[in-house]
Design a protein around this motif. Structure first.
Motif, PDB file in Angstrom:
ATOM      1  N   ALA A 150      70.160   1.104  36.331  1.00  0.00           N
ATOM      2  CA  ALA A 150      68.840   1.720  36.498  1.00  0.00           C
ATOM      3  C   ALA A 150      68.058   1.040  37.617  1.00  0.00           C
ATOM      4  N   GLN A 151      68.155  -0.284  37.696  1.00  0.00           N
ATOM      5  CA  GLN A 151      67.465  -1.016  38.763  1.00  0.00           C
ATOM      6  C   GLN A 151      68.034  -0.672  40.135  1.00  0.00           C
ATOM      7  N   VAL A 152      69.345  -0.568  40.225  1.00  0.00           N
ATOM      8  CA  VAL A 152      69.980  -0.215  41.499  1.00  0.00           C
ATOM      9  C   VAL A 152      69.558   1.197  41.912  1.00  0.00           C
ATOM     10  N   LEU A 153      69.570   2.122  40.982  1.00  0.00           N
ATOM     11  CA  LEU A 153      69.160   3.495  41.292  1.00  0.00           C
ATOM     12  C   LEU A 153      67.692   3.566  41.694  1.00  0.00           C
ATOM     13  N   ALA A 154      66.838   2.786  41.051  1.00  0.00           N
ATOM     14  CA  ALA A 154      65.417   2.750  41.418  1.00  0.00           C
ATOM     15  C   ALA A 154      65.241   2.175  42.819  1.00  0.00           C
ATOM     16  N   THR A 155      66.029   1.156  43.141  1.00  0.00           N
ATOM     17  CA  THR A 155      65.966   0.564  44.478  1.00  0.00           C
ATOM     18  C   THR A 155      66.412   1.565  45.535  1.00  0.00           C
ATOM     19  N   ILE A 156      67.492   2.269  45.265  1.00  0.00           N
ATOM     20  CA  ILE A 156      67.979   3.291  46.200  1.00  0.00           C
ATOM     21  C   ILE A 156      66.906   4.351  46.418  1.00  0.00           C
TER      22      ILE A 156
ATOM     23  N   LEU B 169      64.073   2.965  48.557  1.00  0.00           N
ATOM     24  CA  LEU B 169      64.441   2.734  49.950  1.00  0.00           C
ATOM     25  C   LEU B 169      64.659   4.020  50.735  1.00  0.00           C
ATOM     26  N   ARG B 170      64.809   5.131  50.031  1.00  0.00           N
ATOM     27  CA  ARG B 170      64.983   6.402  50.739  1.00  0.00           C
ATOM     28  C   ARG B 170      63.770   6.761  51.592  1.00  0.00           C
ATOM     29  N   CYS B 171      62.634   6.199  51.258  1.00  0.00           N
ATOM     30  CA  CYS B 171      61.422   6.517  52.012  1.00  0.00           C
ATOM     31  C   CYS B 171      61.387   5.805  53.356  1.00  0.00           C
ATOM     32  N   LEU B 172      62.283   4.844  53.569  1.00  0.00           N
ATOM     33  CA  LEU B 172      62.291   4.112  54.832  1.00  0.00           C
ATOM     34  C   LEU B 172      62.895   4.988  55.925  1.00  0.00           C
ATOM     35  N   ARG B 173      62.112   5.217  56.933  1.00  0.00           N
ATOM     36  CA  ARG B 173      62.561   6.010  58.071  1.00  0.00           C
ATOM     37  C   ARG B 173      62.157   5.277  59.333  1.00  0.00           C
ATOM     38  N   ASP B 174      62.750   5.679  60.435  1.00  0.00           N
ATOM     39  CA  ASP B 174      62.447   5.042  61.710  1.00  0.00           C
ATOM     40  C   ASP B 174      60.970   5.123  62.054  1.00  0.00           C
ATOM     41  N   ASP B 175      60.321   6.220  61.700  1.00  0.00           N
ATOM     42  CA  ASP B 175      58.925   6.396  62.094  1.00  0.00           C
ATOM     43  C   ASP B 175      57.939   5.738  61.133  1.00  0.00           C
ATOM     44  N   VAL B 176      58.423   5.172  60.030  1.00  0.00           N
ATOM     45  CA  VAL B 176      57.561   4.537  59.045  1.00  0.00           C
ATOM     46  C   VAL B 176      57.551   3.019  59.227  1.00  0.00           C
ATOM     47  N   MET B 177      58.618   2.487  59.741  1.00  0.00           N
ATOM     48  CA  MET B 177      58.790   1.044  59.821  1.00  0.00           C
ATOM     49  C   MET B 177      59.262   0.676  61.228  1.00  0.00           C
ATOM     50  N   PRO B 178      58.812  -0.440  61.740  1.00  0.00           N
ATOM     51  CA  PRO B 178      59.277  -0.869  63.063  1.00  0.00           C
ATOM     52  C   PRO B 178      60.805  -0.996  63.101  1.00  0.00           C
ATOM     53  N   ALA B 179      61.397  -0.576  64.195  1.00  0.00           N
ATOM     54  CA  ALA B 179      62.852  -0.573  64.336  1.00  0.00           C
ATOM     55  C   ALA B 179      63.494  -1.930  64.038  1.00  0.00           C
ATOM     56  N   PRO B 180      62.947  -3.053  64.492  1.00  0.00           N
ATOM     57  CA  PRO B 180      63.590  -4.346  64.184  1.00  0.00           C
ATOM     58  C   PRO B 180      63.611  -4.657  62.681  1.00  0.00           C
TER      59      PRO B 180
ATOM     60  N   ALA C 249      71.088  -4.306  58.060  1.00  0.00           N
ATOM     61  CA  ALA C 249      72.107  -5.348  58.239  1.00  0.00           C
ATOM     62  C   ALA C 249      72.275  -6.168  56.974  1.00  0.00           C
ATOM     63  N   SER C 250      71.181  -6.472  56.294  1.00  0.00           N
ATOM     64  CA  SER C 250      71.302  -7.280  55.076  1.00  0.00           C
ATOM     65  C   SER C 250      71.989  -6.505  53.955  1.00  0.00           C
ATOM     66  N   PHE C 251      71.781  -5.196  53.894  1.00  0.00           N
ATOM     67  CA  PHE C 251      72.456  -4.398  52.859  1.00  0.00           C
ATOM     68  C   PHE C 251      73.933  -4.197  53.171  1.00  0.00           C
ATOM     69  N   ARG C 252      74.273  -4.165  54.432  1.00  0.00           N
ATOM     70  CA  ARG C 252      75.679  -3.991  54.810  1.00  0.00           C
ATOM     71  C   ARG C 252      76.485  -5.273  54.643  1.00  0.00           C
ATOM     72  N   ALA C 253      75.803  -6.392  54.653  1.00  0.00           N
ATOM     73  CA  ALA C 253      76.498  -7.701  54.581  1.00  0.00           C
ATOM     74  C   ALA C 253      77.070  -7.977  53.210  1.00  0.00           C
TER      75      ALA C 253
END
Length: 67
Positions: free
Chosen positions: A36-42, A45-56, A63-67
């Motif tokens: 349930a926690q993993v699904l809530a996190t997913i 995080l779906r709201c994160l888009r390029d235009d909402v958050m600085p690219a870096p 990168a941290s999620f892929r690691a």
């Protein structure tokens, strides 16, 4: 269990292993809570888009999620 949970969510487990994980999740309150926690996190995080958050920042998060 985290690796199995990831594979379970990505439907990457063989059918028999998937059934075992599903059965375990149905019987284990700790692991079903973790799911349930993993699904809530997913979902959050779906709201994160390029235009909402600085690219870096977005690149560092990805990168941290892929690691």
């Amino acid at each position: 269990m985290l690796e199995l949970l990831t594979d379970y969510l990505e439907e990457a487990l063989p059918a028999g292993r998937r059934r075992l994980v599903a059965d375990h999740l149905g019987a284990c309150p700790a692991c079903s809570g973790w799911l349930a926690q993993v699904l809530a996190t997913i979902a959050a995080l779906r709201c994160l888009r390029d235009d909402v958050m600085p690219a870096p920042v977005l690149a560092a998060l990805l990168a941290s999620f892929r690691a």
